[in-house]
Every structure is written in structure tokens, then in C-alpha cells.
Design an enzyme around this catalytic site. Structure first.
Site, PDB file in Angstrom:
ATOM      1  N   GLU A  57     -22.369  10.084 -17.874  1.00 17.56           N
ATOM      2  CA  GLU A  57     -21.835   9.002 -18.706  1.00 17.56           C
ATOM      3  C   GLU A  57     -22.814   8.730 -19.844  1.00 17.56           C
ATOM      4  O   GLU A  57     -22.459   8.749 -21.008  1.00 17.56           O
ATOM      5  CB  GLU A  57     -21.617   7.740 -17.867  1.00 17.56           C
ATOM      6  CG  GLU A  57     -21.061   6.573 -18.696  1.00 17.56           C
ATOM      7  CD  GLU A  57     -20.712   5.339 -17.874  1.00 17.56           C
ATOM      8  OE1 GLU A  57     -20.468   5.457 -16.656  1.00 17.56           O
ATOM      9  OE2 GLU A  57     -20.680   4.234 -18.453  1.00 17.56           O
ATOM     10  N   ARG A  79     -22.169  -5.004 -12.092  1.00 17.88           N
ATOM     11  CA  ARG A  79     -21.224  -4.675 -11.018  1.00 17.88           C
ATOM     12  C   ARG A  79     -21.794  -5.052  -9.651  1.00 17.88           C
ATOM     13  O   ARG A  79     -21.062  -5.427  -8.736  1.00 17.88           O
ATOM     14  CB  ARG A  79     -20.804  -3.210 -11.074  1.00 17.88           C
ATOM     15  CG  ARG A  79     -19.507  -2.938 -10.334  1.00 17.88           C
ATOM     16  CD  ARG A  79     -18.972  -1.534 -10.540  1.00 17.88           C
ATOM     17  NE  ARG A  79     -18.032  -1.394 -11.634  1.00 17.88           N
ATOM     18  CZ  ARG A  79     -16.739  -1.736 -11.583  1.00 17.88           C
ATOM     19  NH1 ARG A  79     -16.216  -2.239 -10.485  1.00 17.88           N
ATOM     20  NH2 ARG A  79     -15.956  -1.579 -12.619  1.00 17.88           N
ATOM     21  N   GLU A  88     -13.611   6.032  -7.512  1.00 19.21           N
ATOM     22  CA  GLU A  88     -14.836   5.540  -6.872  1.00 19.21           C
ATOM     23  C   GLU A  88     -14.639   4.824  -5.536  1.00 19.21           C
ATOM     24  O   GLU A  88     -15.452   4.991  -4.626  1.00 19.21           O
ATOM     25  CB  GLU A  88     -15.561   4.572  -7.826  1.00 19.21           C
ATOM     26  CG  GLU A  88     -16.033   5.190  -9.109  1.00 19.21           C
ATOM     27  CD  GLU A  88     -16.479   4.123 -10.096  1.00 19.21           C
ATOM     28  OE1 GLU A  88     -15.609   3.503 -10.735  1.00 19.21           O
ATOM     29  OE2 GLU A  88     -17.690   3.905 -10.211  1.00 19.21           O
TER      30      GLU A  88
HETATM   31  N1  MTE Z   1     -14.110  13.642  -8.789  1.00 20.73           N
HETATM   32  C1  MTE Z   1     -14.641  14.852  -9.069  1.00 20.73           C
HETATM   33  N2  MTE Z   1     -14.093  15.938  -8.506  1.00 20.73           N
HETATM   34  N3  MTE Z   1     -15.731  14.972  -9.877  1.00 20.73           N
HETATM   35  C2  MTE Z   1     -16.328  13.879 -10.451  1.00 20.73           C
HETATM   36  O1  MTE Z   1     -17.299  14.023 -11.182  1.00 20.73           O
HETATM   37  N4  MTE Z   1     -16.338  11.422 -10.667  1.00 20.73           N
HETATM   38  C3  MTE Z   1     -15.967  10.173 -10.035  1.00 20.73           C
HETATM   39  C4  MTE Z   1     -14.473  10.130  -9.723  1.00 20.73           C
HETATM   40  N5  MTE Z   1     -14.077  11.335  -9.059  1.00 20.73           N
HETATM   41  C5  MTE Z   1     -15.796  12.587 -10.159  1.00 20.73           C
HETATM   42  C6  MTE Z   1     -14.644  12.532  -9.325  1.00 20.73           C
HETATM   43  C7  MTE Z   1     -16.291   8.992 -10.831  1.00 20.73           C
HETATM   44  S1  MTE Z   1     -17.864   8.397 -10.785  1.00 20.73           S
HETATM   45  C8  MTE Z   1     -15.353   8.333 -11.577  1.00 20.73           C
HETATM   46  S2  MTE Z   1     -15.723   6.925 -12.425  1.00 20.73           S
HETATM   47  C9  MTE Z   1     -13.969   8.818 -11.665  1.00 20.73           C
HETATM   48  O2  MTE Z   1     -13.773  10.038 -10.949  1.00 20.73           O
HETATM   49  C10 MTE Z   1     -13.614   9.008 -13.133  1.00 20.73           C
HETATM   50  O3  MTE Z   1     -12.371   9.553 -13.317  1.00 20.73           O
HETATM   51  P1  MTE Z   1     -11.042   8.645 -13.369  1.00 20.73           P
HETATM   52  O4  MTE Z   1     -11.373   7.447 -14.144  1.00 20.73           O
HETATM   53  O5  MTE Z   1     -10.081   9.540 -14.018  1.00 20.73           O
HETATM   54  O6  MTE Z   1     -10.726   8.344 -11.947  1.00 20.73           O
HETATM   55  N1  HPA Z   2     -18.197   1.152 -14.380  1.00 21.51           N
HETATM   56  C1  HPA Z   2     -18.577   2.412 -14.643  1.00 21.51           C
HETATM   57  N2  HPA Z   2     -19.153   2.776 -15.758  1.00 21.51           N
HETATM   58  C2  HPA Z   2     -19.385   1.821 -16.663  1.00 21.51           C
HETATM   59  C3  HPA Z   2     -19.011   0.502 -16.437  1.00 21.51           C
HETATM   60  C4  HPA Z   2     -18.391   0.143 -15.237  1.00 21.51           C
HETATM   61  O1  HPA Z   2     -18.028  -1.008 -14.977  1.00 21.51           O
HETATM   62  N3  HPA Z   2     -19.391  -0.214 -17.506  1.00 21.51           N
HETATM   63  C5  HPA Z   2     -19.959   0.680 -18.346  1.00 21.51           C
HETATM   64  N4  HPA Z   2     -19.962   1.899 -17.841  1.00 21.51           N
HETATM   65 MO1  MOS Z   3     -18.114   6.723 -12.626  1.00 17.35          MO
HETATM   66  S1  MOS Z   3     -19.924   6.050 -11.934  1.00 17.35           S
HETATM   67  O1  MOS Z   3     -17.813   5.153 -13.344  1.00 17.35           O
HETATM   68  O2  MOS Z   3     -18.615   7.716 -13.873  1.00 17.35           O
END
Ligand code: MTE
Ligand code: HPA
Ligand code: MOS
Length: 757
Positions: A226, A304, A707
Site C-alpha cells: 500500500e 483502526r 480482511e
Molecule cells: N488476497 C490475496 N490473494 N492476496 C492479497 O494480497 N490482500 C488482502 C485481501 N485479500 C490480499 C488478499 C488485503 S490486506 C485487502 S485490504 C484486500 O484483499 C484488498 O482487496 P479488496 O479490497 O478487493 O478486498
Molecule cells: N484500512 C486499510 N488501509 C488503509 C486504511 C484503512 O482503514 N486507511 C488508509 N489505508
Molecule cells: Mo489491506 S491491509 O487494507 O491492504
């Protein structure tokens, strides 16, 4: 629908940064990191390195034409150390050579002189010395101070939780080259194209429009990309800009391990008060976040932690404080759960302590205090469509917890060396970026004249299946076949200013924008069909399964013909849409508001067996009832839940980051830092969807899933602890995750007393 990436993944055809064909004159970068955690940088002598064959340059802070600054929330992070080093692995220089092997050889010839200073390594130490990243914050509800004396029982204690390495399969990296007229293109393994673009713009001192950042997909990010993809993108771009040659920089696993930040370790001081009936009256917690050497996203992670301070429970009086503490570790960063797992662990630890003190099962305290509809969170939002109790009760019944309890008790009666433990863990996770302004999604949809469709959004595919969900949403809105779509790379020239793909909100935000774009296009197509079919009102027109219907009757007009007609009528077949989550807001001055679009609930049941002779354990089962809303793709969602669960179990059990007294990570590879493998996986995993209210703010009613299920791993900690206490009831209650086999063994024989005689 199957994940659209599955075919290219299993055939090895998916394209990541390292798969992009490189130009012949490409140089390869290797980063020189600081060997010490804290010190004054006296001299960097790379004259010998430059003499080596194939070595073209050593880039340092002095080569930066713009600013030596990549801090995002707070401007406190240099791209290259200039006068001081703040952590082991802090980048000092980038060696560029004709091959990575040559660059690595040259690295060994660089002499760095550093005057060592004392490093601060723990959050508690930093707190004592008042080294903070940002001002501390407190969330308050009710008045906990005046309540303690009204409690029948008050427990106090400390909890410690370690960090966690992201272990994305694809390490950090970027490939950068010059376009014409001083513009730069960067292929980056990032969750946040915008952040790389902003970082490169600052370092090069050129405007953002001169920089194109492109991400086809990434091999996992888990939050680690990120904020922390930016330095490598900026370094590759800086070298390409300075040397006018393409530069590729892909971190080795060891360098990635050493140089990048991880999940934040936290320390907690907690105090919990209950009444006669085990109802929680008040809770107070002081959380010390180990932020590492720079802010990165730590202030947001801290936020958070505050939001999830009371977990899945109703707490009428709570005071939750968090300090973000500056230490000499690599800047810790976003990781799946983003400060929430730590907060929830602390709360469960407090419940465990109360249960142990009162000699009642933790489950009793847990169930009595679950959030109910309309309960107020400490940040003022009310629990709506609250499924905490439903998930718990459904799990309790469906997974026959009473029977499991009995089996565990029988087993423990019959066995002395092996003991079993059982736990339940209730989950409540808020969906939305805690920073309201980040809750925006974007989508650009082009329909080509042959009826095929191209979609670009602000979201990055990282294995979570978001592109499949975007495609599903578009196919449903336009009512045409999935084969007609391609989801293109995430690219700053097609989608400007996107939020990072994070906070589990990628699908909601960018999927909703895609639906908006498709709806706008559909309306235009309906208009054209209306004229063509000589209907009175476009509302009489419907596109269904690629056929055009007039007043509910199929016509001879097809999707392809209508698209062609639309272009012939000079009506545009492209649309860019922007979605911003409605309703949410937060007022930081009073720490109150309605920050989350909705909450995701669930309950996990975990059973384990501990070998009390060896201190090892196995996870017998994890079964969870999880609130997917009405899932739009259960294959993907269950996959996300299972993957997150494994990562959460690793966090709480075997994944331990050890740091030596000088601030160096003792482990820098996957032979020593153990993540769960198939042998360590629970023998049984079952994720049962709770068919819940399809929340209007979730994409097609399908709740965010990336998550939340990670936190089910917390259950494994307490199940193991329960088993250990069966073996040695006098054992000191240590609340120190991860509960490694080693810690398990040592605790089992701690205060063993009479049992040894
Ligand atoms: N799933 C896979 N296979 N690889 C990843 O890196 N990241 C996770 C989750 N699932 C991740 C994953 C994290 S930290 C987040 S915030 C969400 O996917 C982000 O994707 P989304 O917002 O589309 O769910
Ligand atoms: N979640 C995950 N990533 C972020 C957030 C949050 O609330 N705020 C900024 N980056
Ligand atoms: Mo997920 S820790 O919000 O990339």
C-alpha cells in the site's frame, strides 16, 4: 463464476513486473541497506564498486533532482539515508549494473562508515522516551473512571502481540523507463498506483502527468504494497531518469524481508470490569504501537486500533488510548486487518484474564456481552443489521459446540500428555477506509464497435479476485456474456488519483463505479434502441442476455447490432464513473461519527490438541459462520476466508519476528520465519455463509471479505491456551502472541509445582 485469472495462473502465463520483456539496454538495481539500526552516516565510498565491469552507476541521495522525501501521511521518510540511518536495511544507495549478479558483487565493494547510536526497539521504550510518530488519541464512551467501584470484578493486565511479515509471493519491485519528452513509465508491484506516481513526482521534481504507473496484477500485497511499493518505484524511476536507460529493481526475498516494514507489534495495558452477571461494565486500554522509524501509514493503523478497541462487544464505558511510538525498526505498515487484530486480541486477552480469575469459561463472558442491534460503538456509530449474536448462536448450534465441549472434556480426562482446548471468537470488522476521503472508486468502461467491452478501474488485482467481481457486476448490469469483457491493467493515465486497493473496499468502491458507468452506457443504448424500434419511451426497452426487448417482448435487435447502431448515431460508447460512499463521516475533534459503511460479523470455533511433552500443537478444526451478506461469488469469498484464516493462525501461533539487541531481524528467509504450510493447516476447515441482509453499500449486496476472516486466527491462540491450562492449571497466564511451540513448552512447565514430584 470461476476466478478469471485461474487459467493464466495455473498455466504460468499471468504477467507480473518480472515477466515484462525488458529492453536490451536495461540495467538492474540492487539496494545497499544500512547495516546498523541507528547511526550517523559519515561516508559512503563506492569508488571501488564503480570500477567493476558492468557497473554503470551508484545512485545516492545526492543524485535526487527533486526532494529526498517519500513520506505519505507525514513527511518523515527519506528515499535514501542522507545524514542518519534509522533502521537496519534503510536504503543508502542503489547500484545499477548490467545484471543483478554484477550489481550484487559491486555492493560488496562499497564501504560505509557509520557512527553507531543507541537504537530504540520496543514501543514501551519509545513511549518512555516520548518518541512519537504523531499525537496520541483516545476514544471514549460513557465514563469508565467512575465505574470501576461499581464492578463486582476488575482485572488488569498486559498483553503483547508481535508483528508479521507479509510474505507476498512476488517480492517488491518496479521496472522504469523513459518515454519521450522527459516522461517516465513505471511498472510497479503496488496496491496504490497513485502513491507511486506521487512518490516519483516528488523525487524527480516533475509533475504527476509526466509519470505513468501501470500494474497488471500483483502477486499478493496483503497491505505490504500500500505504502511500501513507493520507494522501489521511485528508485527505479530515479535511476532511469538519471541514466536515461531502463532500470529494473526487484528485491530478493532476503532484502525484502530486511528492508520493508511489517504488521505493527503492539503492547497493551488493559483493565476490565464486570458486574455480578458477567456483564462488562467498563474497559480501559492503553495501546503502544511499534511504528518503526517513519510514519508510513501508522497513524491510520492506530486509528483502526481505536475503532476496534471493543471488538465484537457492547461496552457501555470505555476509554481506548493509542500511542504511535517511533523506534529503529523498518517502518511498520498496513497488513490485512490494519491494527484491528491487535485491538481484538487485547480485548479477548482481558476476557481470558477475567475468566481465569473468576473460574468461568471465557465463552460465558463472550456470549453475554456480544453487540446487539442498536448498540453504540465508542465512536458513536450504532450497530445496524448486527449479526454478532446470530453468527455466534448459529455457529454454536451448527458446529455442535456443546458436544465438542464434552468431547474435549472427556479427552482431557483420559489423557495426560495430550490436552485439547476449545475456543470461540466473535468478529466485528468495520468496512470503509477510516479516512473518509479515501472512500472513492473509479471506473472507465469502453464498449468497442464489435460489442466487446474494456474496463479499467482504480483497483489492483492481487489474488483477491476483485477483477472477477468487477466483471460480474458489469456483465450483470449490461446483461451480456462475461466473455465479452477484458479487465485491463490499473494505470494512472486511464484512472487518475485512485485510492489504494485496501481496507477490503476495492470491490465495493470500484465495482459500484463500474455499475454506474455501465448504467450510463445502458441508458444511452436504450435511447438508441428506442429510436430504432420506434418506441415511445426508452423505459420500454430492456437489454436481456444480449437481446433487446421492447415492452417485455424480444425483438430482432441484438447487442452487437445495437452497439454498432449507437456508434453510427454518434452516441459515445465510453463512460468514466466515480463513486463515493454516501452516509459516512468522522469528526476527529470529538472522535465521533459514522465512519463505516457497514460491519462484517462472524464467529469461529477452534479446537486444538497440545502435546504437552513437546510443547507442540495441532489445530484440529476451525469452523466459522461468516457474514458474507449475499455473496456474489462464494468460490472467491470462501477462498478469501480460508486464506485469511491461515494467515491469522500464523500470526497468532508460529510466525515470530525475532530482533537482536542491535535491531536486526534475526530471520530473513522462509526457512527460519515459518508460515503455516499444508501440514500445519487445521485438519478440518469449514466456512458456513450466514445468509444475511444484502447491505446496500456492499457491491451487489456482497459484503467485503478481504480482511475480516483473518481475525478468526485469534481463536487459535485461546484454544491453545485453554489446552495448556488443562495440563497445568497453575500456569502463569501469559498473553503474548504469537504463542510459538517454544513459548508453549516453556509456559507449560512454568510454576509446575506439585506436578513434577
Ligand atoms: N488476497 C490475496 N490473494 N492476496 C492479497 O494480497 N490482500 C488482502 C485481501 N485479500 C490480499 C488478499 C488485503 S490486506 C485487502 S485490504 C484486500 O484483499 C484488498 O482487496 P479488496 O479490497 O478487493 O478486498
Ligand atoms: N484500512 C486499510 N488501509 C488503509 C486504511 C484503512 O482503514 N486507511 C488508509 N489505508
Ligand atoms: Mo489491506 S491491509 O487494507 O491492504
Amino acid at each position: 463464476m470461476k476466478n478469471i485469472d485461474s487459467r493464466s495462473h495455473v498455466r504460468g502465463e499471468s504477467i507480473y513486473v518480472n515477466d515484462i520483456p525488458v529492453r536490451e539496454d536495461t540495467l538492474f538495481g540492487v539496494v545497499l541497506g544500512s547495516p546498523v539500526a541507528h547511526g550517523k552516516l559519515k561516508k559512503v565510498d563506492f569508488s571501488e564498486a564503480l570500477k567493476m565491469a558492468g557497473v554503470e552507476a551508484v545512485i545516492t541521495a545526492s543524485d535526487i533532482p527533486g526532494e529526498n522525501q517519500i513520506g505519505s501521511i507525514i513527511q518523515d521518510e527519506e528515499l535514501f539515508a542522507d545524514r542518519e540511518v534509522h533502521f537496519v536495511g534503510m536504503p543508502v544507495a542503489l547500484v545499477c549494473a548490467r545484471s543483478e549478479a554484477l550489481a550484487r558483487k559491486a555492493l560488496a565493494a562499497i564501504r560505509v562508515e557509520i557512527e553507531e547510536l543507541r537504537p530504540i526497539l520496543t514501543a514501551r521504550e519509545a513511549h518512555a522516551e516520548k518518541k512519537f510518530i504523531c499525537p496520541s488519541r483516545t476514544f471514549r464512551i460513557g465514563d469508565s473512571d467512575s465505574m470501576w467501584k461499581k464492578c463486582a470484578q476488575v482485572v488488569e493486565g498486559q498483553a503483547e502481540m508481535g508483528g508479521q511479515e507479509h510474505v507476498y509471493l512476488e517480492t517488491q519491485g518496479a521496472y522504469a523507463y523513459m518515454l519521450e519528452d522527459g516522461a517516465v513509465k513505471v511498472h510497479s508491484s503496488t496496491q496504490a498506483t497513485k502513491y507511486v506516481q506521487v512518490g516519483v513526482a516528488r523525487v524527480l521534481g516533475i509533475p504527476m502527468h509526466k509519470i505513468e504507473v501501470d500494474v497488471n496484477r500483483i502477486g499478493g500485497g496483503f497491505g505490504g504494497k500500500e505504502d511500501q511499493a513507493t520507494p522501489w518505484g521511485a528508485m527505479a524511476a530515479l535511476a532511469a531518469y538519471t541514466l536515461r536507460k531502463p532500470v529494473k529493481l526487484i528485491l530478493s526475498r532476503a532484502d525484502d524481508f530486511t528492508m520493508t516494514g511489517k504488521r505493527h507489534p503492539y503492547s497493551f495495558d488493559f483493565k476490565l470490569g464486570l458486574d455480578q452477571d458477567l456483564k462488562i461494565l467498563c474497559y480501559q486500554v492503553e495501546a503502544f504501537q511499534n511504528a518503526g522509524a517513519a510514519a508510513d501509514v501508522s497513524p491510520a493503523v492506530m486509528e483502526r486500533t481505536l475503532f476496534h478497541g471493543t471488538g465484537s462487544y457492547h461496552v457501555p464505558n470505555a476509554t481506548i488510548t493509542c500511542h504511535s511510538c517511533r523506534t529503529h525498526l523498518p517502518p511498520n505498515t498496513a497488513m490485512r486487518g490494519f491494527g484491528a487484530p491487535q485491538a481484538m486480541f487485547a480485548f479477548e486477552a482481558a476476557i481470558m484474564k477475567a475468566a481465569a480469575t473468576l473460574n468461568v469459561p471465557p465463552m460465558e463472558i463472550q456470549r453475554k456481552n456480544l453487540l446487539q442491534e442498536g448498540d453504540r460503538f465508542p465512536y458513536d456509530q450504532l450497530a445496524a443489521n448486527c449479526n454478532a449474536g446470530t453468527c455466534w448462536d448459529t455457529a454454536y448450534k451448527k458446529f455442535a459446540v456443546e458436544k465438542l465441549k464434552k468431547e474435549v472434556a472427556d479427552f482431557n480426562k483420559k489423557n495426560s500428555r495430550f490436552k485439547k482446548g476449545l475456543s470461540l471468537f466473535p468478529l466485528c470488522f468495520g468496512i470503509s477506509f477510516t479516512k473518509t476521503s479515501l472512500n472513492q472508486g473509479r471506473s472507465l468502461v469502453h464498449i468497442y464497435t464489435d460489442g466487446s467491452v474494456s474496463i479499467t478501474t482504480g483497483v489492483v488485482e492481487m489474488g483477491q479476485g476483485v477483477n472477477t467481481k468487477i466483471l460480474q457486476a458489469a456483465a450483470k448490469t449490461l446483461s451480456i456474456a462475461p466473455r465479452r469483457f477484458t479487465i485491463h491493467s490499473t494505470n494512472t493515465t486511464r484512472i487518475a488519483n485512485p485510492s489504494p486497493t485496501a481496507a477490503s473496499s476495492g470491490a465495493d468502491l470500484n465495482g459500484k463505479a463500474t455499475i454506474m458507468a455501465c448504467e450510463a452506457l445502458r441508458a444511452r443504448l436504450q435511447g438508441v434502441a428506442c429510436r430504432e424500434l420506434k418506441a415511445q419511451d426508452p423505459a420500454q426497452i430492456e437489454i436481456r442476455d444480449e437481446i433487446i426487448y421492447l415492452k417485455g417482448k424480444a425483438t430482432a435487435l441484438t447487442w452487437e447490432r445495437l452497439v454498432a447502431l449507437t456508434d453510427e448515431s454518434r452516441v459515445p460508447l465510453s463512460e468514466h464513473a466515480h463513486y463515493a460512499t454516501p452516509v459516512i463521516y468522522f469528526d476527529k475533534t470529538v472522535e465521533k461519527g459514522h465512519p463505516f459503511a457497514y460491519h462484517v460479523y462472524g464467529t469461529a470455533v477452534t479446537a486444538v490438541t497440545v502435546d504437552c511433552l513437546r510443547g507442540t500443537y495441532e489445530i484440529d478444526l476451525v469452523k466459522a459462520v461468516h457474514d458474507f451478506g449475499s455473496s456474489m461469488n462464494l468460490d472467491i469469498d470462501i477462498g478469501q476466508a480460508e486464506g485469511a484464516l491461515m494467515q491469522g493462525i500464523g500470526l497468532m501461533t508460529i510466525e515470530e519476528l525475532l530482533i537482536d539487541p542491535k535491531g536486526k531481524h534475526i530471520y530473513n528467509n522462509l526457512a527460519s520465519y515459518k508460515i503455516p504450510d499444508i501440514y500445519f493447516a487445521p485438519k478440518e476447515v469449514e466456512i458456513v455463509p450466514l445468509d444475511s441482509h444484502p447491505d446496500a453499500l456492499a457491491l451487489l449486496g456482497s459484503k467485503a471479505v478481504g480482511e475480516p476472516p483473518l481475525m478468526y486466527g485469534i481463536g487459535s491462540y485461546f484454544a491453545i491456551l485453554m489446552a495448556m491450562r488443562e495440563f497445568n492449571p497453575k500456569m502463569k497466564l501469559q498473553l503474548w502472541a504469537p504463542l510459538t511451540h517454544q513459548k508453549c513448552l516453556l509456559s507449560l512447565y512454568d510454576d509446575y509445582g506439585d506436578l513434577l514430584k
